[in-house]
Design a protein around this motif. Structure first.
Motif, PDB file in Angstrom:
ATOM      1  N   ALA A 135      24.504  18.272   6.409  1.00 56.02           N
ATOM      2  CA  ALA A 135      24.846  16.939   5.905  1.00 56.02           C
ATOM      3  C   ALA A 135      25.970  16.320   6.725  1.00 56.02           C
ATOM      4  O   ALA A 135      25.970  15.112   6.996  1.00 56.02           O
ATOM      5  CB  ALA A 135      25.254  17.032   4.436  1.00 56.02           C
ATOM      6  N   GLY A 139      25.837  12.870   8.764  1.00 57.04           N
ATOM      7  CA  GLY A 139      26.861  11.842   8.587  1.00 57.04           C
ATOM      8  C   GLY A 139      27.481  11.415   9.897  1.00 57.04           C
ATOM      9  O   GLY A 139      27.769  10.225  10.116  1.00 57.04           O
ATOM     10  N   GLY A 142      25.408   8.988  11.544  1.00 61.36           N
ATOM     11  CA  GLY A 142      25.648   7.668  10.962  1.00 61.36           C
ATOM     12  C   GLY A 142      26.859   6.989  11.569  1.00 61.36           C
ATOM     13  O   GLY A 142      26.853   5.776  11.824  1.00 61.36           O
ATOM     14  N   GLN A 246      31.606  10.173  -6.339  1.00 59.45           N
ATOM     15  CA  GLN A 246      30.427   9.429  -5.897  1.00 59.45           C
ATOM     16  C   GLN A 246      30.666   7.919  -5.917  1.00 59.45           C
ATOM     17  O   GLN A 246      30.075   7.170  -5.135  1.00 59.45           O
ATOM     18  CB  GLN A 246      29.238   9.752  -6.801  1.00 59.45           C
ATOM     19  CG  GLN A 246      28.879  11.227  -6.862  1.00 59.45           C
ATOM     20  CD  GLN A 246      27.775  11.491  -7.860  1.00 59.45           C
ATOM     21  OE1 GLN A 246      26.715  10.894  -7.789  1.00 59.45           O
ATOM     22  NE2 GLN A 246      28.033  12.371  -8.813  1.00 59.45           N
ATOM     23  N   TYR A 249      32.050   5.090  -3.092  1.00 57.51           N
ATOM     24  CA  TYR A 249      31.217   4.289  -2.197  1.00 57.51           C
ATOM     25  C   TYR A 249      30.999   2.867  -2.698  1.00 57.51           C
ATOM     26  O   TYR A 249      30.436   2.034  -1.974  1.00 57.51           O
ATOM     27  CB  TYR A 249      29.879   4.995  -1.968  1.00 57.51           C
ATOM     28  CG  TYR A 249      30.048   6.298  -1.226  1.00 57.51           C
ATOM     29  CD1 TYR A 249      30.326   6.305   0.138  1.00 57.51           C
ATOM     30  CD2 TYR A 249      29.965   7.517  -1.877  1.00 57.51           C
ATOM     31  CE1 TYR A 249      30.499   7.490   0.821  1.00 57.51           C
ATOM     32  CE2 TYR A 249      30.139   8.716  -1.199  1.00 57.51           C
ATOM     33  CZ  TYR A 249      30.412   8.692   0.151  1.00 57.51           C
ATOM     34  OH  TYR A 249      30.599   9.876   0.835  1.00 57.51           O
ATOM     35  N   ALA A 276      24.203   3.538   5.406  1.00 57.62           N
ATOM     36  CA  ALA A 276      23.270   4.257   4.525  1.00 57.62           C
ATOM     37  C   ALA A 276      23.227   5.743   4.871  1.00 57.62           C
ATOM     38  O   ALA A 276      23.199   6.605   3.982  1.00 57.62           O
ATOM     39  CB  ALA A 276      21.875   3.646   4.644  1.00 57.62           C
ATOM     40  N   ILE A 277      23.262   6.058   6.159  1.00 57.15           N
ATOM     41  CA  ILE A 277      23.246   7.461   6.595  1.00 57.15           C
ATOM     42  C   ILE A 277      24.533   8.163   6.169  1.00 57.15           C
ATOM     43  O   ILE A 277      24.513   9.284   5.637  1.00 57.15           O
ATOM     44  CB  ILE A 277      23.070   7.549   8.124  1.00 57.15           C
ATOM     45  CG1 ILE A 277      21.699   6.986   8.532  1.00 57.15           C
ATOM     46  CG2 ILE A 277      23.210   8.997   8.601  1.00 57.15           C
ATOM     47  CD1 ILE A 277      21.523   6.867  10.035  1.00 57.15           C
ATOM     48  N   VAL A 279      26.712   7.316   3.756  1.00 56.98           N
ATOM     49  CA  VAL A 279      26.799   7.425   2.296  1.00 56.98           C
ATOM     50  C   VAL A 279      25.867   8.521   1.786  1.00 56.98           C
ATOM     51  O   VAL A 279      26.258   9.327   0.929  1.00 56.98           O
ATOM     52  CB  VAL A 279      26.453   6.077   1.633  1.00 56.98           C
ATOM     53  CG1 VAL A 279      26.308   6.242   0.117  1.00 56.98           C
ATOM     54  CG2 VAL A 279      27.531   5.048   1.939  1.00 56.98           C
ATOM     55  N   SER A 280      24.643   8.586   2.297  1.00 55.12           N
ATOM     56  CA  SER A 280      23.706   9.634   1.877  1.00 55.12           C
ATOM     57  C   SER A 280      24.262  11.014   2.177  1.00 55.12           C
ATOM     58  O   SER A 280      24.177  11.937   1.353  1.00 55.12           O
ATOM     59  CB  SER A 280      22.361   9.442   2.593  1.00 55.12           C
ATOM     60  OG  SER A 280      21.786   8.197   2.281  1.00 55.12           O
ATOM     61  N   SER A 281      24.842  11.148   3.362  1.00 54.23           N
ATOM     62  CA  SER A 281      25.461  12.418   3.744  1.00 54.23           C
ATOM     63  C   SER A 281      26.600  12.777   2.804  1.00 54.23           C
ATOM     64  O   SER A 281      26.709  13.911   2.320  1.00 54.23           O
ATOM     65  CB  SER A 281      25.960  12.332   5.185  1.00 54.23           C
ATOM     66  OG  SER A 281      26.952  13.287   5.458  1.00 54.23           O
ATOM     67  N   LEU A 283      27.195  11.728  -0.293  1.00 52.26           N
ATOM     68  CA  LEU A 283      26.724  12.030  -1.640  1.00 52.26           C
ATOM     69  C   LEU A 283      26.140  13.438  -1.720  1.00 52.26           C
ATOM     70  O   LEU A 283      26.344  14.157  -2.705  1.00 52.26           O
ATOM     71  CB  LEU A 283      25.673  11.004  -2.068  1.00 52.26           C
ATOM     72  CG  LEU A 283      26.189   9.591  -2.368  1.00 52.26           C
ATOM     73  CD1 LEU A 283      25.034   8.644  -2.634  1.00 52.26           C
ATOM     74  CD2 LEU A 283      27.156   9.609  -3.552  1.00 52.26           C
ATOM     75  N   PHE A 284      25.434  13.846  -0.672  1.00 47.75           N
ATOM     76  CA  PHE A 284      24.872  15.201  -0.661  1.00 47.75           C
ATOM     77  C   PHE A 284      25.993  16.246  -0.612  1.00 47.75           C
ATOM     78  O   PHE A 284      25.928  17.263  -1.300  1.00 47.75           O
ATOM     79  CB  PHE A 284      23.943  15.391   0.539  1.00 47.75           C
ATOM     80  CG  PHE A 284      23.297  16.747   0.584  1.00 47.75           C
ATOM     81  CD1 PHE A 284      22.184  17.023  -0.196  1.00 47.75           C
ATOM     82  CD2 PHE A 284      23.822  17.761   1.380  1.00 47.75           C
ATOM     83  CE1 PHE A 284      21.597  18.281  -0.174  1.00 47.75           C
ATOM     84  CE2 PHE A 284      23.243  19.018   1.404  1.00 47.75           C
ATOM     85  CZ  PHE A 284      22.129  19.284   0.627  1.00 47.75           C
TER      86      PHE A 284
END
Length: 293
Positions: A135, A139, A142, A246, A249, A276-277, A279-281, A283-284
């Motif tokens: 992750a 990130g 990103g 979380q 963000y 988006a990349i 934030v996704s990283s 959150l994971f």
């Protein structure tokens, strides 16, 4: 009894989320004011005045929330070191704000979890699984998408918020230097105090006379900065870190709206994809750390 306990826990978590969202909104306003001030003042001067104005309120908040013990520390040098790291992070961020859009700079700040993983493994010898490393790598991709090294629109100043994220991660790791018996109020107070002390020693070399019409901006940045830090500190007291973290963000939403409202800037498609990349990283990573705990 179990149902009542679940309701109480749910209410506490909801309160923590609400406080986190309001705190992040306050810090977003703080950043917008800082960006406005950077056109006329050096970042270190802005940082000093923000901390100097906020020091008395921070002292009062710490006292009324934690009493005399909150004003004392058994490891003041640890706070001074964290304050030095935080000062460097803020100066880099404010410098980057001079040339970058608010949303773009805020996006790059959220690379902090990547650096926290790396620093935890390097300095604290924590075991980091391949999923979190994966992750972190995603990130970082990103970050590269947003910064665009080698591209025609690449700006060196885009690296400043990335440096801020790295120093912020170091500051978070540095919380281990502080006596574990000290409260969050003590840490907040000493962070503001150390920041005022260190930036105050540097700012005379970059001082610009303050215009009367800018006084309210300095008061505003001190208010929103202190309010944001206080609310976020309380959020982590009411709810688990894996839940409230979380909602950090939501700062991207506020940064985008404020950037559009004040400066008429909107992030381009590449920045949105990179965000988006990242934030996704993030959150994971938060999800995996919550599972580990």
């Amino acid at each position: 009894m179990t149902a009542q306990t679940n309701i109480a826990t749910s209410r506490s978590a909801g309160r923590g989320v609400l406080l986190m969202c309001i705190g992040i909104a306050c810090l977003s306003v703080n950043d917008a004011i800082a960006k406005t001030l950077t056109t006329s003042y050096a970042p270190v001067q802005i940082l000093f005045l923000r901390n100097a104005i906020a020091l008395i309120p921070a002292l009062l908040i710490a006292y009324f929330a934690g009493g005399w013990p909150a004003l004392q520390s058994r490891k003041p040098m640890a706070h001074l070191l964290r304050g030095a790291v935080w000062t460097g992070a803020a100066i880099l961020f404010f410098t980057g704000l001079r040339s970058l859009g608010l949303a773009e700079a805020t996006t790059l700040i959220f690379a902090a979890p990547i650096f926290i993983i790396a620093l935890s493994s390097l300095f604290l010898k924590e075991q980091v699984g391949w999923r979190r490393w994966g992750a972190a790598c995603v990130g970082f991709i990103g970050v590269l998408v947003v910064v665009r090294p080698g591209g025609e629109v690449f700006q060196v100043v885009a690296l400043f918020p990335v440096g801020t994220a790295a120093l912020y991660a170091l500051m978070m790791i540095g919380a281990r230097w502080v006596d574990p018996g000290e409260s969050g109020w003590t840490m907040m107070l000493y962070l503001v105090g150390a920041g005022a002390l260190i930036s105050g020693a540097i700012s005379p070399f970059f001082w610009t006379p303050i215009r009367a019409e800018d006084i309210w901006l300095f008061l505003g940045i001190a208010f929103f900065g202190t309010a944001g830090m206080t609310l976020i500190t309380q959020a982590f007291r009411f709810s688990a870190a894996s839940i409230v973290a979380q909602f950090e963000y939501t700062g991207l939403v506020w940064a985008t709206l404020l950037g559009w409202w004040i400066w008429g800037t909107v992030p381009d498609a590449t920045t949105v994809i990179g965000a988006a990349i990242i934030v996704s990283s993030g959150l994971f990573i938060i999800f995996r750390e919550g599972q580990a705990k």
